[in-house]
Design a protein around this motif. Structure first.
Motif, mmCIF file in Angstrom:
data_model
loop_
_atom_site.group_PDB
_atom_site.id
_atom_site.type_symbol
_atom_site.label_atom_id
_atom_site.label_comp_id
_atom_site.label_asym_id
_atom_site.label_seq_id
_atom_site.Cartn_x
_atom_site.Cartn_y
_atom_site.Cartn_z
ATOM 1 N N MET A 114 0.859 -1.198 0.000
ATOM 2 C CA MET A 114 0.000 0.000 0.000
ATOM 3 C C MET A 114 0.893 1.246 0.000
ATOM 4 O O MET A 114 0.690 2.181 -0.784
ATOM 5 N N HIS A 115 1.891 1.239 0.872
ATOM 6 C CA HIS A 115 2.787 2.396 0.986
ATOM 7 C C HIS A 115 3.574 2.608 -0.302
ATOM 8 O O HIS A 115 3.596 3.706 -0.863
ATOM 9 N N GLU A 116 4.182 1.524 -0.778
ATOM 10 C CA GLU A 116 5.064 1.640 -1.950
ATOM 11 C C GLU A 116 4.316 2.077 -3.208
ATOM 12 O O GLU A 116 4.902 2.703 -4.085
ATOM 13 N N THR A 117 3.035 1.711 -3.297
ATOM 14 C CA THR A 117 2.308 2.023 -4.532
ATOM 15 C C THR A 117 1.407 3.251 -4.374
ATOM 16 O O THR A 117 0.574 3.522 -5.240
ATOM 17 N N GLY A 118 1.563 3.959 -3.266
ATOM 18 C CA GLY A 118 0.829 5.209 -3.078
ATOM 19 C C GLY A 118 -0.654 5.037 -2.830
ATOM 20 O O GLY A 118 -1.453 5.914 -3.140
ATOM 21 N N ARG A 119 -1.030 3.886 -2.266
ATOM 22 C CA ARG A 119 -2.427 3.716 -1.845
ATOM 23 C C ARG A 119 -2.503 4.037 -0.360
ATOM 24 O O ARG A 119 -1.617 3.670 0.407
ATOM 25 N N ARG A 120 -3.612 4.647 0.048
ATOM 26 C CA ARG A 120 -3.564 5.275 1.353
ATOM 27 C C ARG A 120 -4.306 4.575 2.492
ATOM 28 O O ARG A 120 -3.833 4.549 3.625
ATOM 29 N N ASN A 121 -5.483 4.010 2.212
ATOM 30 C CA ASN A 121 -6.405 3.679 3.320
ATOM 31 C C ASN A 121 -6.469 2.178 3.604
ATOM 32 O O ASN A 121 -6.778 1.385 2.727
ATOM 33 N N ASP A 161 -0.392 -2.797 16.112
ATOM 34 C CA ASP A 161 0.818 -2.002 16.356
ATOM 35 C C ASP A 161 1.602 -1.767 15.061
ATOM 36 O O ASP A 161 2.157 -0.685 14.846
ATOM 37 N N ILE A 162 1.628 -2.798 14.198
ATOM 38 C CA ILE A 162 2.298 -2.638 12.895
ATOM 39 C C ILE A 162 1.631 -1.500 12.124
ATOM 40 O O ILE A 162 2.297 -0.620 11.568
ATOM 41 N N LEU A 163 0.303 -1.509 12.114
ATOM 42 C CA LEU A 163 -0.427 -0.480 11.364
ATOM 43 C C LEU A 163 -0.140 0.905 11.952
ATOM 44 O O LEU A 163 0.199 1.846 11.223
ATOM 45 N N ARG A 164 -0.243 1.006 13.259
ATOM 46 C CA ARG A 164 0.014 2.300 13.929
ATOM 47 C C ARG A 164 1.413 2.817 13.606
ATOM 48 O O ARG A 164 1.598 3.969 13.241
ATOM 49 N N ASP A 165 2.408 1.939 13.703
ATOM 50 C CA ASP A 165 3.795 2.369 13.506
ATOM 51 C C ASP A 165 4.091 2.693 12.045
ATOM 52 O O ASP A 165 4.820 3.645 11.756
ATOM 53 N N ALA A 166 3.541 1.908 11.123
ATOM 54 C CA ALA A 166 3.767 2.174 9.693
ATOM 55 C C ALA A 166 3.153 3.519 9.321
ATOM 56 O O ALA A 166 3.735 4.297 8.550
ATOM 57 N N ILE A 167 1.991 3.808 9.888
ATOM 58 C CA ILE A 167 1.335 5.088 9.606
ATOM 59 C C ILE A 167 2.159 6.241 10.184
ATOM 60 O O ILE A 167 2.387 7.259 9.528
ATOM 61 N N ALA A 168 2.637 6.050 11.404
ATOM 62 C CA ALA A 168 3.415 7.117 12.052
ATOM 63 C C ALA A 168 4.682 7.427 11.260
ATOM 64 O O ALA A 168 5.108 8.575 11.165
ATOM 65 N N ALA A 169 5.266 6.383 10.656
ATOM 66 C CA ALA A 169 6.520 6.580 9.916
ATOM 67 C C ALA A 169 6.270 7.012 8.475
ATOM 68 O O ALA A 169 7.201 7.384 7.767
ATOM 69 N N GLY A 170 5.015 6.971 8.050
ATOM 70 C CA GLY A 170 4.716 7.153 6.623
ATOM 71 C C GLY A 170 4.547 8.597 6.194
ATOM 72 O O GLY A 170 4.275 8.861 5.019
ATOM 73 N N GLY A 171 4.645 9.519 7.115
ATOM 74 C CA GLY A 171 4.560 10.943 6.767
ATOM 75 C C GLY A 171 3.267 11.311 6.052
ATOM 76 O O GLY A 171 3.285 12.073 5.096
ATOM 77 N N GLY A 172 2.157 10.739 6.478
ATOM 78 C CA GLY A 172 0.863 11.094 5.886
ATOM 79 C C GLY A 172 0.489 10.255 4.675
ATOM 80 O O GLY A 172 -0.600 10.410 4.117
ATOM 81 N N ALA A 173 1.388 9.349 4.252
ATOM 82 C CA ALA A 173 1.091 8.543 3.062
ATOM 83 C C ALA A 173 0.047 7.465 3.345
ATOM 84 O O ALA A 173 -0.660 7.024 2.442
ATOM 85 N N ASP A 259 -12.181 15.614 9.826
ATOM 86 C CA ASP A 259 -11.496 15.310 11.084
ATOM 87 C C ASP A 259 -11.052 13.840 11.153
ATOM 88 O O ASP A 259 -11.371 13.128 12.090
ATOM 89 N N VAL A 260 -10.351 13.413 10.124
ATOM 90 C CA VAL A 260 -9.859 12.035 10.104
ATOM 91 C C VAL A 260 -8.460 12.000 10.715
ATOM 92 O O VAL A 260 -7.583 12.766 10.304
ATOM 93 N N ARG A 261 -8.274 11.130 11.685
ATOM 94 C CA ARG A 261 -6.925 11.001 12.270
ATOM 95 C C ARG A 261 -6.178 9.901 11.528
ATOM 96 O O ARG A 261 -6.810 9.016 10.951
ATOM 97 N N PRO A 262 -4.850 9.956 11.553
ATOM 98 C CA PRO A 262 -4.098 8.977 10.742
ATOM 99 C C PRO A 262 -4.410 7.529 11.114
ATOM 100 O O PRO A 262 -4.548 6.675 10.250
ATOM 101 N N TYR A 263 -4.547 7.268 12.435
ATOM 102 C CA TYR A 263 -4.825 5.893 12.875
ATOM 103 C C TYR A 263 -5.942 5.933 13.909
ATOM 104 O O TYR A 263 -5.834 6.658 14.911
#
Ligand code: NAD
Ligand code: WQD
Length: 343
Positions: A114-121, A161-173, A259-263
């Motif tokens: 998802m991250h590598e191909t620019g898909r977000r949700n 936790d994987i999802l939370r951490d990947a999102i936190a490191a993803g800079g909004g991606a 008002d969507v939060r990243p995670y």
């Protein structure tokens, strides 16, 4: 106008197939992926029959990164719902590595692609099992997680936790929602799709329906001496169609909500606790069938009672459970009758 498309991993499974139906009813397209390790390809035909659409299906193992990558190259979608996982608590105690490998690897592959191909949700299928035995009821999303009682439960905590951490490191991606399901039951009102347990059912409602159908002689009620009003355990049984619609609400929230939060994390339940004995009685009354049962010893690892506070999902996702317990129990029996060829 082009319909937005959602990748549904584990799309031939119980909750995935119902979610595919609800996504399509809500105006989305869905691409279903499943390795059929715990499902039948006939389920896809059920989804196609209900929706009247030639829903694309790819047989693939999400642990196979290259196979998953090919799906990402071939189909256009902006969101994914990840159901693909092994889910039997008892088996996970006997074969922990199977659970860690399948549940973690498949999810890590999905999140990375998802991250590598620019898909977000990303929506992740979590479970109320992350709360363990709560000190206070009902449980809100702020109720602390407790150490998991099984490798299966642990994979749910680790994937959150994987999802939370990947999102936190993803800079909004990336954005993600973990939905913590309570106890999903019932079937689509058409009786074209429903739960397909393999072998002897471990969960309560399939055991009830199989006993009513004469496949099992007698249901064992695990424990009649719990500190509950009738001595049997209390759970929050959520209709699978309502649960499926919670995924649609989560996707809508991430793609268009304010008002969507990243995670975000949501409980998906009814807010109503029902005991094992109440469920059996209601099932008998609604469907006018007999369910032979006996009170047996407690099952290791069961907690006396848990039910959800679903207020956050109502407030932020505009989702609430709509079907009555009677409607749900009727749908479960209609599905079992179809499977068993009962008129
Ligand atoms: P299910 O077994 O019916 O569906 C899961 C599907 O994923 C199956 O069709 C299976 O073949 C497929 N699958 C498994 N591993 C795969 C892989 N590596 N690649 C591709 N497909 C794979 O189970 P379900 O009840 O529909 O559960 C769906 C999700 O919801 C699971 O993640 C489960 O842990 C979670 N969940 C279920 C419940 C419940 O009580 N049913 C409660 C809480 C959470
Ligand atoms: C419900 C109640 C049993 C069978 C499990 C997982 C949980 C989640 C949902 C995925 C309990 C009683 C059951 C029987 C019985 N799955 N029972 N006789 O244990 O609440 O949750 O499925 O995430 O992680 O642990 O569901 O349907 O097994 O049991 O008396 O033959 O029915 O004791 O009180 P449970 P269940």
């Amino acid at each position: 106008m082009k319909r937005p498309c959602v990748l549904v991993t584990g799309g031939a499974g119980y909750i995935g197939s119902h979610t595919a139906v609800e996504l399509i009813a809500a105006g989305f397209d869905a691409v279903l992926v499943d390795d059929l390790s715990n499902s039948e390809v006939a389920v896809i035909e059920g989804v196609r029959a209900i929706t009247g659409r030639d829903v694309p299906f790819v047989e693939a193992d999400c642990c196979d990164r290259e196979a998953l990558e090919r799906i990402f190259t071939r189909y256009e979608f902006g969101s994914a719902i990840h159901f693909a996982a092994s889910k039997a608590v008892g088996e996970s105690l006997r074969e922990p590595m199977k659970y860690y490998r399948n549940n973690l690897l498949s999810f890590m592959n999905l999140v990375e692609l998802m991250h590598e191909t620019g898909r977000r949700n990303i929506v992740f299928s979590s479970s109320c099992t992350v709360y363990g035995e709560p000190r206070r009821l009902p449980v809100t999303e702020r109720t602390p997680r407790r150490p998991a009682a099984s490798p299966y439960g642990n994979t749910k905590q680790i994937c959150e936790d994987i999802l939370r951490d990947a999102i936190a490191a993803g800079g909004g991606a990336l954005r993600g929602i973990a939905l913590r399901y309570f106890n999903p039951i019932g079937a689509h009102p058409s009786a074209l799709i429903g739960e397909l347990p393999r072998g002897v059912p471990q969960n309560l409602l399939p055991y009830i329906t199989q006993t009513a159908a004469g496949i099992r002689d007698c249901l064992s009620v695990y424990g009649g001496d719990y500190p509950t009003p009738d001595g049997s355990c209390i759970r929050d049984y959520i209709d699978v169609g309502d649960l499926a619609r919670a995924h649609v609400a989560a996707i809508r929230h991430m793609t268009g909500g304010a008002d969507v939060r990243p995670y975000e994390v949501y409980n998906i339940g009814t807010g109503r606790g029902v005991s094992v004995l109440e469920l059996i009685r209601r099932f008998e009354q609604v469907n006018r069938v007999k369910v032979d049962y006996k009170i047996a010893g407690r099952r290791a690892g069961d907690i006396p009672a848990i039910w959800a506070d679903p207020a956050l999902a109502a407030e932020r996702l505009d989702w609430r459970a709509e079907r009555t317990l009677d409607q749900t129990l009727a749908s479960a029996w209609a599905w079992q009758k179809r499977l068993s060829g009962i008129e």
